[in-house]
Enzyme design. Structure first.
Site, PDB file in Angstrom:
ATOM      1  N   GLU A  58     -11.737 -12.586  -2.169  1.00 15.89           N
ATOM      2  CA  GLU A  58     -12.944 -13.421  -1.993  1.00 15.89           C
ATOM      3  C   GLU A  58     -14.045 -13.003  -2.969  1.00 15.89           C
ATOM      4  O   GLU A  58     -14.962 -13.765  -3.248  1.00 15.89           O
ATOM      5  CB  GLU A  58     -13.519 -13.253  -0.574  1.00 15.89           C
ATOM      6  CG  GLU A  58     -12.779 -13.979   0.510  1.00 15.89           C
ATOM      7  CD  GLU A  58     -13.278 -13.540   1.892  1.00 15.89           C
ATOM      8  OE1 GLU A  58     -14.362 -12.905   1.980  1.00 15.89           O
ATOM      9  OE2 GLU A  58     -12.566 -13.817   2.874  1.00 15.89           O
TER      10      GLU A  58
ATOM     11  N   ASP B  92      -5.668   4.953   4.377  1.00 14.54           N
ATOM     12  CA  ASP B  92      -5.060   6.141   4.966  1.00 14.54           C
ATOM     13  C   ASP B  92      -3.877   5.761   5.858  1.00 14.54           C
ATOM     14  O   ASP B  92      -3.969   4.806   6.637  1.00 14.54           O
ATOM     15  CB  ASP B  92      -6.129   6.859   5.802  1.00 14.54           C
ATOM     16  CG  ASP B  92      -5.666   8.213   6.308  1.00 14.54           C
ATOM     17  OD1 ASP B  92      -5.285   9.048   5.490  1.00 14.54           O
ATOM     18  OD2 ASP B  92      -5.687   8.425   7.538  1.00 14.54           O
TER      19      ASP B  92
HETATM   20  O1  TEU Z   1      -2.343  11.807   5.612  1.00  9.16           O
HETATM   21  C1  TEU Z   1      -1.259  11.159   6.220  1.00  9.16           C
HETATM   22  C2  TEU Z   1       0.031  11.743   6.077  1.00  9.16           C
HETATM   23  O2  TEU Z   1       0.879  11.315   6.803  1.00  9.16           O
HETATM   24  C3  TEU Z   1       0.319  12.731   4.989  1.00  9.16           C
HETATM   25  O3  TEU Z   1      -0.588  13.714   5.015  1.00  9.16           O
HETATM   26  C4  TEU Z   1       1.742  13.209   5.061  1.00  9.16           C
HETATM   27  O4  TEU Z   1       2.230  13.217   6.345  1.00  9.16           O
HETATM   28  C5  TEU Z   1       1.975  14.597   4.568  1.00  9.16           C
HETATM   29  O5  TEU Z   1       1.117  14.965   3.560  1.00  9.16           O
HETATM   30  C6  TEU Z   1       3.409  14.707   4.102  1.00  9.16           C
HETATM   31  O6  TEU Z   1       3.583  15.862   3.420  1.00  9.16           O
HETATM   32  C7  TEU Z   1      -3.566  11.191   5.755  1.00  9.16           C
HETATM   33  C8  TEU Z   1      -4.658  12.029   5.129  1.00  9.16           C
HETATM   34  O7  TEU Z   1      -4.458  12.097   3.755  1.00  9.16           O
HETATM   35  C9  TEU Z   1      -4.705  13.344   5.807  1.00  9.16           C
HETATM   36  O8  TEU Z   1      -5.640  14.202   5.226  1.00  9.16           O
HETATM   37  C10 TEU Z   1      -5.040  13.116   7.269  1.00  9.16           C
HETATM   38  O9  TEU Z   1      -4.966  14.324   7.973  1.00  9.16           O
HETATM   39  C11 TEU Z   1      -4.098  12.111   7.917  1.00  9.16           C
HETATM   40  O10 TEU Z   1      -3.890  10.961   7.115  1.00  9.16           O
HETATM   41  C12 TEU Z   1      -4.680  11.608   9.205  1.00  9.16           C
HETATM   42  O11 TEU Z   1      -5.750  10.768   8.962  1.00  9.16           O
END
Ligand code: TEU
Length: 567
Positions: A263, A211
């Site tokens: 690993e 993420d």
């Molecule tokens: O998303 C990170 C994120 O930066 C994207 O969602 C992006 O900014 C956006 O879609 C651009 O259009 C991740 C996860 O997928 C999201 O569900 C979470 O809310 C976020 O990280 C925080 O953990």
């Protein structure tokens, strides 16, 4: 079924994203669960997916749909137990399906024991140093340490109250205040995540989706961002040198994680893999998948492109060239739990960004294209037609692909959810001006003729309400209809296993001569894909039809349709 003996399986894999809260509900409480996934493994096997990726299933107070993890080594009680998770992994493997899970390394929940300890401890302590705490600016430290903005709106800094009751330091949260950022300069944090990776790899998890993989480190100069970055989600500009994104320290960490995954080469499942979630311009994105770093990274430019032949072709050409330059396959994606579903996007007059060969970075749009898109009206029937055609395009391209639950049913975005049902923190943090991402997270319709379509039970409505119009889109109904979107996806994924030209393949694509608005390419051996994005029907070249996004009329490919041919 993929071979577990092949350590390169991921280079061609089709991975199905499960958003566990909304996938399948075995205990009928209106919330999806791990047992629900187990019970629906037959659906996934009949789709011929190679792997599933499960969005966070960890204990979490759900300030951000589970992307606020309070325990990285357990399962949320709403979803089940670790024993259920082990059973799911074992049963999926029996069916030849690999299992990826979500690693959330940028931030934890504010309820994580380490953050609670940090709050209770003094400034400068070991406990505080696991997160990013700073003194404020201004005479009394009552101004945030920098002007950095949270992606969910407002400042990225939150002030705490110290043990003596006085206003104290500030901590960094790039997302909601309930999601404090880890301090990746602290070796203790690095070690903790090494252990988390091993914990799940040892349980048989095949890999991780990482993420916000391009955040993690922040620049220690604590400089303000030169432009106003406080507008929040979707409009963030990740320019080169931005203090919050894509810091050089990432390379070392990625190599460390890759070494841990490697690993496991001697185990039955083979080496484990990573897919990185990073919304970065292509040339910077591919640095992260150089040899020895991460395996793959979602190609969001493909997802973001408008429904336009020149724009899509530009993205395809630049993506293939950039990835070839580092020896990594491209990872195509049209949907996930953060974006408007492709069925609805492609039914809008503003269907995405315009990518062009001419502009400096290949993009010419304003920073508010996502808001403009969300605000533009939707022709769902048109969008569904185009989304099916886009699936044929995506699944014919070299590399791997991700599909998001419900994509195989042709679900549209639920754009009219009642205000009081919205759960996305963006809705509250934008002062109710941005509705957020709940519209693509509505629980799946499995069966029956009215909501909750096999999800939930009497007195236990699904956690987000389903639209009645989904009665025609249930998995049960589509299963029985040879012309359904579900059966189209089954055909496409089965063909990917049968035809040597598909997946990563050994040759790239070669474009055929075609009129404006028509994308036609061949892949060796013996495969052609034609997509008609023009207004006029296109006379098909010869060749046996392997699959089509809609019924074909006397050798003509209608507008907004696509076909796979043997060439
Ligand atoms: O998303 C990170 C994120 O930066 C994207 O969602 C992006 O900014 C956006 O879609 C651009 O259009 C991740 C996860 O997928 C999201 O569900 C979470 O809310 C976020 O990280 C925080 O953990």
């Amino acid at each position: 079924m993929i071979s577990f003996d092949d350590p390169t399986w991921w280079r061609s894999a089709v991975v199905y994203q499960v958003y566990p809260r909304s996938f399948a509900d075995a205990d009928g409480d209106g919330i999806g669960d791990v047992r629900g996934i187990i019970e629906r493994l037959d659906h996934l096997a009949s789709l011929h997916v190679d792997a599933i990726w499960i969005s966070p299933w960890y204990p979490s107070p759900l300030a951000d749909g589970g992307y606020d993890v309070s325990d990285y080594r357990d399962i949320h009680p709403d979803f089940g137990t670790l024993a259920d998770a082990d059973e799911l992994v074992a049963r999926a493997h029996d069916l030849g399906i690999r299992v990826l899970i979500d690693l959330v390394p940028n931030h934890s929940s504010d309820q994580h024991p380490w953050f609670q300890q940090a709050l209770a401890a003094a400034p400068g302590s070991r406990e505080r140093n696991r997160y990013v705490f700073r003194d404020g600016r201004g005479e009394n430290g009552d101004q945030p340490p920098t002007n950095w903005g949270s992606l969910f709106g407002g400042s990225a800094w939150q002030r705490v109250t110290e043990a003596d009751g006085r206003p104290g330091q500030w901590y960094l949260h790039m997302f909601a205040p309930e999601q404090p950022d880890w301090n990746w300069d602290n070796p203790e944090v690095v070690q903790e995540f090494d252990d988390i990776l091993r914990f799940w790899f040892d349980r048989g998890i095949d890999g991780f989706r990482i993420d916000v993989a391009d955040s993690l480190f922040v620049h220690r100069g604590w400089v303000d961002t030169p432009v106003d970055q406080l507008t929040g989600f979707g409009t963030y500009q990740k320019f080169e040198g931005h203090p919050l994104w894509d810091q050089p320290e990432l390379e070392h960490l990625q190599k460390r994680w890759r070494a841990i995954a490697d690993e496991y080469a001697g185990t039955a499942l083979g080496p484990r893999i990573f897919v990185s979630e990073a919304y970065l311009p292509l040339q910077r994105l591919v640095r992260h998948v150089r040899p020895g770093r991460l395996h793959s990274s979602f190609n969001f430019e493909f997802l973001q492109s408008e429904w336009d032949a020149d724009s899509l072709r530009h993205v395809i050409d630049t993506s293939l060239a950039a990835h070839a330059g580092v020896g990594a396959p491209t990872t195509w994606v049209l949907n996930n739990h953060d974006v408007i579903r492709s069925v609805s996007r492609y039914g809008k007059p503003v269907s995405g960004r315009r990518f062009r060969a001419t502009a400096g970075d290949g993009v010419s749009d304003d920073p508010h294209w996502q808001e403009r898109m969300a605000a533009s009206p939707t022709d769902v029937a048109l969008g569904r037609r185009r989304a099916a055609a886009a699936a044929l395009l995506m699944l014919a391209l070299p590399g791997g692909a991700y599909i998001y639950q419900g994509e195989e049913l042709g679900l549209d975005e639920v754009e009219d959810l009642p205000d009081d049902s919205l759960q996305d923190p963006i809705w509250v943090r934008s002062q109710h001006t941005v509705r957020g991402r709940d519209g693509c997270r509505v629980p799946l319709p499995w069966s029956g003729t009215h909501a909750p379509f096999g999800f939930g039970s009497a007195g236990h409505d699904p956690w987000l309400p389903q639209p009645g119009r989904w009665a025609t889109l249930t998995a049960e109904r589509q299963d029985a209809d040879p012309a359904s979107t579900l059966n189209l996806y089954r055909t496409l994924l089965a063909l990917r296993h049968e035809l040597p030209a598909l997946g990563e393949g050994t040759a790239g694509i070669s474009w055929d001569a075609a009129p404006a608005g028509v994308l036609s390419f061949t892949r060796e051996p013996g495969f052609r894909c034609v997509v008609n994005l023009s207004d006029a029907p296109y006379p098909l070249p010869g060749g046996r039809t392997l699959a089509a996004s809609c019924p074909l009329d006397e050798g003509m490919l209608p507008a907004d349709a696509a076909v796979w041919l043997s060439a």
